[in-house]
Design an enzyme around this catalytic site. Structure first.
Site, mmCIF file in Angstrom:
data_model
loop_
_atom_site.group_PDB
_atom_site.id
_atom_site.type_symbol
_atom_site.label_atom_id
_atom_site.label_comp_id
_atom_site.label_asym_id
_atom_site.label_seq_id
_atom_site.Cartn_x
_atom_site.Cartn_y
_atom_site.Cartn_z
ATOM 1 N N GLU A 1 36.570 58.341 62.197
ATOM 2 C CA GLU A 1 36.619 58.784 60.797
ATOM 3 C C GLU A 1 37.855 59.629 60.540
ATOM 4 O OE1 GLU A 1 32.988 60.677 59.537
ATOM 5 O OE2 GLU A 1 31.832 58.864 59.949
ATOM 6 N N THR B 1 42.127 41.055 49.632
ATOM 7 C CA THR B 1 41.396 40.755 50.860
ATOM 8 C C THR B 1 42.434 40.274 51.869
ATOM 9 O OG1 THR B 1 41.036 38.530 49.998
ATOM 10 C CG2 THR B 1 39.211 40.085 49.770
ATOM 11 N N ASP C 1 44.623 42.644 41.598
ATOM 12 C CA ASP C 1 43.774 42.216 42.709
ATOM 13 C C ASP C 1 44.259 40.824 43.115
ATOM 14 O OD1 ASP C 1 41.862 41.218 44.395
ATOM 15 O OD2 ASP C 1 40.143 41.767 43.153
ATOM 16 N N TYR D 1 34.595 55.108 67.211
ATOM 17 C CA TYR D 1 34.506 55.853 65.937
ATOM 18 C C TYR D 1 35.798 56.614 65.695
ATOM 19 C CZ TYR D 1 30.402 55.795 63.024
ATOM 20 O OH TYR D 1 29.482 55.439 62.077
ATOM 21 N N ARG E 1 38.218 39.157 57.977
ATOM 22 C CA ARG E 1 37.639 39.710 56.754
ATOM 23 C C ARG E 1 38.056 41.177 56.690
ATOM 24 N NH1 ARG E 1 34.892 35.393 55.692
ATOM 25 N NH2 ARG E 1 34.516 36.086 53.576
ATOM 26 N N LYS F 1 41.772 35.544 52.976
ATOM 27 C CA LYS F 1 41.936 34.325 52.170
ATOM 28 C C LYS F 1 43.299 33.701 52.521
ATOM 29 C CE LYS F 1 38.542 36.152 49.024
ATOM 30 N NZ LYS F 1 38.229 36.771 47.731
HETATM 31 C C1 PLP Z 1 37.312 37.608 47.302
HETATM 32 C C2 PLP Z 1 37.632 38.535 46.192
HETATM 33 C C3 PLP Z 1 37.144 39.840 46.166
HETATM 34 C C4 PLP Z 1 36.097 40.378 47.104
HETATM 35 O O1 PLP Z 1 36.240 40.263 48.403
HETATM 36 P P1 PLP Z 1 35.004 40.366 49.414
HETATM 37 O O2 PLP Z 1 35.703 40.540 50.698
HETATM 38 O O3 PLP Z 1 34.227 39.109 49.266
HETATM 39 O O4 PLP Z 1 34.201 41.575 49.033
HETATM 40 C C5 PLP Z 1 37.578 40.669 45.145
HETATM 41 N N1 PLP Z 1 38.416 40.226 44.191
HETATM 42 C C6 PLP Z 1 38.888 38.959 44.181
HETATM 43 C C7 PLP Z 1 39.817 38.540 43.103
HETATM 44 C C8 PLP Z 1 38.502 38.073 45.165
HETATM 45 O O5 PLP Z 1 38.957 36.825 45.133
#
Ligand code: PLP
Length: 419
Positions: A48, A217, A191, A46, A226, A220
């Site tokens: 925080e 993220t 994003d 932990y 993750r 990807k």
């Molecule tokens: C994958 C994705 C997310 C969310 O990610 P998670 O880890 O699945 O919550 C947000 N915005 C975009 C554009 C994404 O491709």
């Protein structure tokens, strides 16, 4: 391992990945080093707070882990501040809203059915319920309609504009988006979840210098665990003290949105794995990888178009293709099923102005990040395109699909998952 039930399932999933072609554009295969960090004792701790400012003792090593992750993220993207604690992409986006707007404020994002993400203002998501969410879309040609977007911004005056997509095959024009946001002094949020690996590789323009905040993220194209990064520039101050909303204060606003705003303890094993992935992404080989993802997608686009498939926007600039199957007389759900039986994992997807329902839309999304990780190049994309075409023609004929699957399984033996 003592839990034989879970052990068997992990083995089965590993085999499924190894023997199949993973073409979901948001997926990838991480390195053994990333997996090692994820499976480490760091998960027990932990912590925080932030490095040097924790509510728990015993944080001397996890502080160093988090600092490494933050420093690597900053230098890789060229920003002055990085928060690495968001549990995943959706919570990272939630933190941005929490930091910069209040419930009831007007916010804007690309509609889900035109390739946006749920957290960009979908009505059934918190972002569409708690805010007055206005959605922009693409034109008939599948390209983002910047003029319509600019008009909508003028009309609705959002405080915050999300730009990013899950199913958009073209490049974002960050300078143009910045100038649109500036017409009403809105925060511009990039994003880049799908494309952050391409940005690092120089295969997609970077939003740094244009967007106020960047979220991504890490699992990807970035090829990590993750998780998520929230990046910005500004003056970080003590995250224990609240600050006014302003562009200079972005780092503190973001940090305070994560904790105490939304989360408790950070996932230190995940942070360590992000740090490992960021180091991998700083190597020259990663730049090659990112460029090859795009080359592979372009090659696959050519192969499929030569076979008469219609691609939204007529091609791709990035890691994914959106195939409109209407002219082939097959639905997205049927295609997903046939390809699955043939050992090729894809997902069904709406196409712009889709007349069909999201559960059985007109298209499929095909991505090259995971196949590129396994070493496939343009030559192999020709073969992959042939299999996709055979499988779609053989929909509902299990013997033919099983025969393709056998070929796919044999083929994958030469392209193992990363060690
Ligand atoms: C994958 C994705 C997310 C969310 O990610 P998670 O880890 O699945 O919550 C947000 N915005 C975009 C554009 C994404 O491709």
């Amino acid at each position: 391992m003592i839990d034989d039930e879970i052990e068997a399932l992990i083995a089965a999933e590993t085999t499924r990945q190894a023997e199949g072609l993973e073409m979901i554009p948001s997926e990838n295969h991480t390195s053994g080093e990333v997996l090692k960090a994820l499976g480490s004792r760091l998960t027990d701790k932990y912590s925080e707070g932030y490095p040097g400012m924790r509510y728990y003792g015993g944080c001397e090593f996890v502080d160093k882990v988090e600092n490494l992750a933050r420093d690597r993220a900053k230098s890789l993207f060229g920003v002055s501040h990085a928060n690495v604690q968001a549990y995943s992409g959706s919570p990272a986006n939630m933190a941005v809203y929490y930091a910069l707007v209040d419930p009831g404020d007007t916010v804007m994002g690309l509609a889900l059915y035109f390739g946006g993400h749920m957290t960009h203002g979908l009505k059934v998501n918190f972002s569409g319920k708690w805010f007055n969410s206005v959605q922009y879309q693409t034109g008939r040609d599948g390209y983002l309609d910047y003029d319509a977007m600019a008009a909508l911004v003028q009309e609705t005056k959002p405080k915050l504009i999300f730009v990013g997509a899950t199913a958009y095959p073209r490049i974002f024009d960050w300078a143009k988006l910045r100038s649109i946001a500036d017409t009403c002094d809105a925060y511009l949020i990039a994003d880049i979840s799908h494309i952050s690996g391409l940005v690092i590789a120089g295969a997609h323009p970077s939003p740094v210098g244009f967007a106020d905040v960047i979220t991504t993220t890490t699992h990807k194209t970035l090829r990590g665990p993750r998780g998520a990064l929230i990046l910005c520039n500004g003056n970080p101050s003590n995250p224990l003290k609240s600050v006014e909303r302003s562009r200079e204060n972005l780092p503190t606003l973001i940090d305070r949105a994560i904790i105490p705003g939304l989360q408790g303890g950070p996932h230190n094993h995940q942070t360590a794995a992000i740090a490992v992935a960021l180091r991998e992404a700083s190597q020259p080989a990663f730049k090659e990888y990112g460029k090859q993802i795009v080359k592979n997608a372009k090659k696959l686009a050519d192969v499929l178009m030569n076979k008469g498939y219609q691609l939204v926007t007529g091609g791709t600039d990035n890691h994914l293709l959106l195939v409109d199957l209407t002219s082939k007389g097959i639905t997205g759900a049927e295609a997903e099923k046939a390809l699955g039986e043939a050992g090729i994992t894809v997902n069904k997807n709406t196409v712009p102005f889709d007349p069909r329902k999201p559960f059985d839309p007109s298209g499929i999304r095909l991505g090259t990040p995971a196949l590129t990780t396994r070493g496939l190049k343009e030559t192999e994309m020709q073969q992959v395109g042939e299999w996709i075409d055979y499988a779609l023609q053989a929909k509902g004929q299990s013997a033919k699909l099983a025969a393709i699957r056998d070929e796919v399984v044999a083929f994958t033996k030469d392209y193992p998952l990363p060690a």
